[in-house]
Design a protein around this motif. Structure first.
Motif, PDB file in Angstrom:
ATOM      1  N   LYS A 119      22.581  -4.306 -38.395  1.00 44.36           N
ATOM      2  CA  LYS A 119      22.417  -4.095 -37.000  1.00 44.36           C
ATOM      3  C   LYS A 119      21.811  -2.814 -36.615  1.00 44.36           C
ATOM      4  O   LYS A 119      21.270  -2.381 -35.482  1.00 44.36           O
ATOM      5  CB  LYS A 119      23.807  -4.240 -36.159  1.00 44.36           C
ATOM      6  N   GLN A 120      21.680  -1.840 -37.557  1.00 43.41           N
ATOM      7  CA  GLN A 120      20.871  -0.427 -37.320  1.00 43.41           C
ATOM      8  C   GLN A 120      19.456  -0.851 -37.078  1.00 43.41           C
ATOM      9  O   GLN A 120      18.750  -1.644 -37.456  1.00 43.41           O
ATOM     10  CB  GLN A 120      20.923   0.275 -38.655  1.00 43.41           C
ATOM     11  N   ASP A 121      18.975   0.132 -35.855  1.00 41.05           N
ATOM     12  CA  ASP A 121      17.646   0.192 -35.410  1.00 41.05           C
ATOM     13  C   ASP A 121      16.553   0.373 -36.400  1.00 41.05           C
ATOM     14  O   ASP A 121      15.493   0.356 -36.252  1.00 41.05           O
ATOM     15  CB  ASP A 121      17.365   0.838 -34.059  1.00 41.05           C
ATOM     16  N   ASP A 146      24.351   1.977 -33.406  1.00 42.67           N
ATOM     17  CA  ASP A 146      23.322   1.130 -34.358  1.00 42.67           C
ATOM     18  C   ASP A 146      22.056   2.285 -34.724  1.00 42.67           C
ATOM     19  O   ASP A 146      21.077   1.811 -35.133  1.00 42.67           O
ATOM     20  CB  ASP A 146      22.692   0.176 -33.506  1.00 42.67           C
ATOM     21  N   ASP A 147      22.197   3.508 -34.115  1.00 37.08           N
ATOM     22  CA  ASP A 147      21.421   4.544 -34.514  1.00 37.08           C
ATOM     23  C   ASP A 147      21.476   5.412 -35.673  1.00 37.08           C
ATOM     24  O   ASP A 147      21.134   6.590 -35.697  1.00 37.08           O
ATOM     25  CB  ASP A 147      21.017   5.223 -33.231  1.00 37.08           C
ATOM     26  N   ARG A 196      18.838   5.929 -38.060  1.00 37.69           N
ATOM     27  CA  ARG A 196      17.668   6.670 -37.358  1.00 37.69           C
ATOM     28  C   ARG A 196      17.981   8.301 -37.311  1.00 37.69           C
ATOM     29  O   ARG A 196      17.165   9.250 -37.513  1.00 37.69           O
ATOM     30  CB  ARG A 196      17.471   6.238 -36.013  1.00 37.69           C
TER      31      ARG A 196
END
Length: 293
Positions: A29-31, A98-99, A102
């Motif tokens: 689910k990570q962006d 989910d960030d 990043r």
């Protein structure tokens, strides 16, 4: 500077299938997508684990311990040439935002001498225990900054750092392998950052739940001192930890196991000795944790 390519290593013994499934889902689910994800099965075939297309399952016939299993994954990612920064996550952990990937990319892109970034570990209620904060003054788990240690449950490594200082000490099997790697990284001039915005949710279980905890904790602490400390600091370090252990352990069985592990650490080979420089001792002291605590 281009953003680093990410890889992920997860080691499991197959005893937490629901937690592992949730962790893998949180990775997906990570962006930002990881270039490679390696799932290591320590003495488990992984046949019942469903994974995404970018996940490589590596079942091992033997339990190599957490550091040994992680080394298998790290070597695979290093040989692939596709990864600049690798995240390692406990199989009962969970990425609740989910960030995370990043943010990891941004941190390593901003500082080429950043070797290790440690995550904040919090339980399902958002609480971070004092023992999870990698500094002596652990009252504020939200205080970000340079540190001398990191938690094995959730962290990110620079691949250039690993190439210079080496991988996990597999012979430790369980306990203090993080200290050995952190001290090598600091001695080579790399930075360790504690970033509380990077959160790994993890149950608040005691490490003493493992039957070998007291034995390996004592043995590996002696090995760590013999491998990494200047000779003058070895008796100081071990004396401090003998005193703390006698004050903390209330169980006769636990204390007996601890002393057995201590004796094992003294009499058995500990690997090659490469003590840290005195300037590293001073650097760690300035960061708030001299290598006697």
């Amino acid at each position: 500077m281009p953003l680093p390519r990410l890889g992920v290593v997860i080691v499991t013994m197959g005893t937490r299938p629901q937690e592992l499934e949730a962790l893998l889902a949180s990775v997906e689910k990570q962006d930002v997508r990881a270039a490679r994800v390696v799932l290591i099965g320590n003495a488990t075939p992984l046949t019942d684990v469903d994974v995404a297309a970018n996940v490589t399952k590596v079942p091992l016939a033997e339990n190599l311990g957490c550091p040994g299993g992680r080394n298998v994954g790290l070597e695979m990612l290093r040989e692939s040439g596709e990864v600049d920064v690798v995240l390692e996550l406990d199989d009962d952990g969970l990425l609740i935002r989910d960030d995370v990937f990043r943010t990891v990319q941004r941190l390593f892109a901003a500082d080429p001498r950043l070797g290790i970034t440690g995550f904040r570990v919090a339980d399902e209620h958002g609480r971070t225990e004092r023992r999870w904060v990698p500094r002596l003054r652990a009252g504020d788990p939200m205080r970000r900054g340079p540190v001398t240690a990191f938690l094995g449950g959730g962290h990110a490594f620079s691949m250039p750092m690993l190439k210079e200082v080496g991988l996990w000490p597999a012979e430790f099997f369980f306990g203090h392998e993080e200290s050995d790697l952190a001290w090598r990284a600091l001695d080579a001039g790399w930075k360790i950052l504690y970033e509380p915005e990077l959160v790994l949710q993890h149950p608040a279980t005691s490490p003493a739940r493992h039957p070998v905890y007291y034995r390996f904790t004592a043995r590996n602490r002696v090995w760590l001192a013999r491998r990494r400390l200047p000779a003058l600091l070895i008796p100081v370090y071990l004396g401090v930890w003998i005193s703390l252990t006698l004050a903390r352990i209330r169980s006769l069985a636990g204390l007996t196991a601890w002393w057995g592990g201590f004796a094992e650490g003294v009499r058995t080979p500990c690997g090659s000795r490469n003590p840290m420089k005195w300037r590293t001792v001073w650097r760690m002291t300035r960061l708030g944790r001299p290598p006697i605590l």
